[in-house]
Design an enzyme around this catalytic site. Structure first.
Site, PDB file in Angstrom:
ATOM      1  N   ASP A 102       0.831  -1.208   0.000  1.00 41.22           N
ATOM      2  CA  ASP A 102       0.000   0.000   0.000  1.00 41.22           C
ATOM      3  C   ASP A 102       0.866   1.260   0.000  1.00 41.22           C
ATOM      4  O   ASP A 102       0.634   2.195  -0.774  1.00 41.22           O
ATOM      5  CB  ASP A 102      -0.888   0.031   1.249  1.00 41.22           C
ATOM      6  CG  ASP A 102      -2.116  -0.843   1.123  1.00 41.22           C
ATOM      7  OD1 ASP A 102      -2.561  -1.098  -0.006  1.00 41.22           O
ATOM      8  OD2 ASP A 102      -2.637  -1.285   2.163  1.00 41.22           O
ATOM      9  N   LEU A 103       1.835   1.291   0.901  1.00 41.83           N
ATOM     10  CA  LEU A 103       2.646   2.496   1.064  1.00 41.83           C
ATOM     11  C   LEU A 103       3.463   2.780  -0.186  1.00 41.83           C
ATOM     12  O   LEU A 103       3.537   3.932  -0.646  1.00 41.83           O
ATOM     13  CB  LEU A 103       3.559   2.354   2.280  1.00 41.83           C
ATOM     14  CG  LEU A 103       2.852   2.181   3.621  1.00 41.83           C
ATOM     15  CD1 LEU A 103       3.866   1.958   4.737  1.00 41.83           C
ATOM     16  CD2 LEU A 103       1.977   3.389   3.947  1.00 41.83           C
TER      17      LEU A 103
END
Length: 396
Positions: A170-171
């Protein structure tokens, strides 16, 4: 109140944030932290899904949505979509992480919006890409960690796959999307045209595998779990001193010689088991056991002092608490302070890069859902009586 830029660097840009959960909000936080006017568009409170990262008062939400303004619009209502398009006409960037088909169903895809706003940079973040056999699959961080190869090289040998302790897919997808947006904005200065930017959790993980992919694509080697030790450079990894664990990194023959001398084992330099990189790799288990035996004679502080003084990289393995209380972190100014009108003083980690002339800051705490709806819609020229009528009809 009007936009309060966290930096002058991107303060001329307006970003419409249609995202939820983590990857998309991370992208938009990157832009907000450098001063962009990020307007988060959420569904009205009574229609919201589970999109708030543990609740709007939670630490996760507060960290992810700082420096943004928030409005609500009911995108199931034609007037809600019309109002969103009116807002997008004033924007430089749109970021969304719907399933690939949703934006077309809502009529807010790049082709439609760019016809109205040719300079628009439109960024999409998905689980597996915008097209292809897996495009319609739901995406989730751990799924991407597994399919991208990361879990196969993380953990102890023969332990079985292990996830990384942060939502790294996600990051990374969010950060790469922000980078793509900035590249597109730079290109727009030459062409005058925006473009469609897209990335995915899967693509971000494959890219982050870095040298492990080239080991396969060029050398034909399939990486496996190496535990706490570097897969190709020995000795580099976690070792145990008298009072606990520490990391040591030894790269290159000169550093290896310094390491041996500091450890009191100069004979290892010429030992045929250890004298070069292939030998140390072949005999890693024996070497690591010998290193631990020598390290056990002193505490971590002693070895950290001696190795770093001798030019051998070495450091503690810190808890989150120890990391954030580290004097060097304080010196670098990574922890910022902001005051939330609802929750009071907060301390949050800021950006990891420093621009000396146009620094980033945390200018405002995360907004409540819809906190700035009337403010932002008024900036579009919508009169107060019209706003109240929209509210009564459930448009926001």
């Amino acid at each position: 109140m009007p936009h309060q830029p966290a930096s002058s660097a991107l303060s001329r840009f307006r970003v419409i944030d249609l995202t939820q959960v983590r990857a998309g909000p991370t992208c938009c936080r990157q832009l907000a932290d450098w001063g962009a006017d990020v307007i988060q568009v959420q569904m009205p409170e009574h229609m919201r899904g589970d999109d708030t990262l543990g609740g709007q008062d939670g630490s996760d939400y507060q960290y992810t949505h700082r420096n943004k303004r928030s409005i609500t619009l009911n995108l199931k209502e034609p007037e809600g979509i019309a109002t969103l398009k009116r807002l997008i006409a004033t924007a430089d960037v749109v970021v969304e992480n719907f399933r690939p088909d949703v934006k077309y169903r809502l009529g807010i895809d790049y082709e439609t919006l760019s016809a109205q706003n040719p300079g628009l940079v439109y960024a999409s973040i998905s689980g597996f890409g915008q097209t292809g056999p897996l495009a319609q699959r739901p995406g989730f961080d751990q799924i991407a960690q597994g399919m991208g190869g990361l879990m196969s090289v993380t953990g102890l040998p023969e332990q079985g796959p292990v996830r990384v302790g942060i939502p790294i897919a996600d990051l990374c997808a969010g950060i790469f999307a922000a980078q793509g947006i900035l590249v597109a904005l730079l290109e727009r200065e030459a062409s005058g045209r925006g473009q469609f930017v897209h990335t995915s959790l899967l693509e971000s993980m494959v890219y982050m595998m870095d040298f492990q992919t080239s080991r396969y694509l060029i050398d034909g080697e399939v990486a496996t779990q190496a535990g706490n030790f570097h897969p190709t450079s020995i000795p580099t990894g976690v070792y145990k001193a008298r009072d606990g664990y520490l990391n040591i990194a030894v790269f290159g023959s000169k550093i290896w010689e310094r390491f041996c001398n500091i450890l009191g084992a100069p004979e290892w330099i010429v030992d045929p088991r250890y004298h070069d990189k292939p030998s140390r790799s072949a005999n890693r288990d024996t070497l690591n056991a010998e290193i631990d035996k020598r390290l056990a004679q002193q505490d971590r502080a002693h070895w950290i002092r001696e190795f770093n003084a001798g030019g051998v990289a070495c450091g503690l393995i810190s808890s989150v608490k120890e990391t954030l209380e580290e004097p060097q972190i304080a010196h670098l100014g990574m922890v910022k302070e902001v005051v939330s009108a609802r929750l009071g003083p907060q301390r949050l980690v800021g950006q990891p890069m420093q621009l000396e002339r146009t620094p980033s800051s945390i200018a405002r705490a995360a907004p409540r859902r819809g906190e700035h709806t009337e403010e932002v819609l008024s900036e579009l020229g919508i009169a107060q009586d019209a706003l109240q009528n929209m509210k009564a009809q459930g448009v926001y």
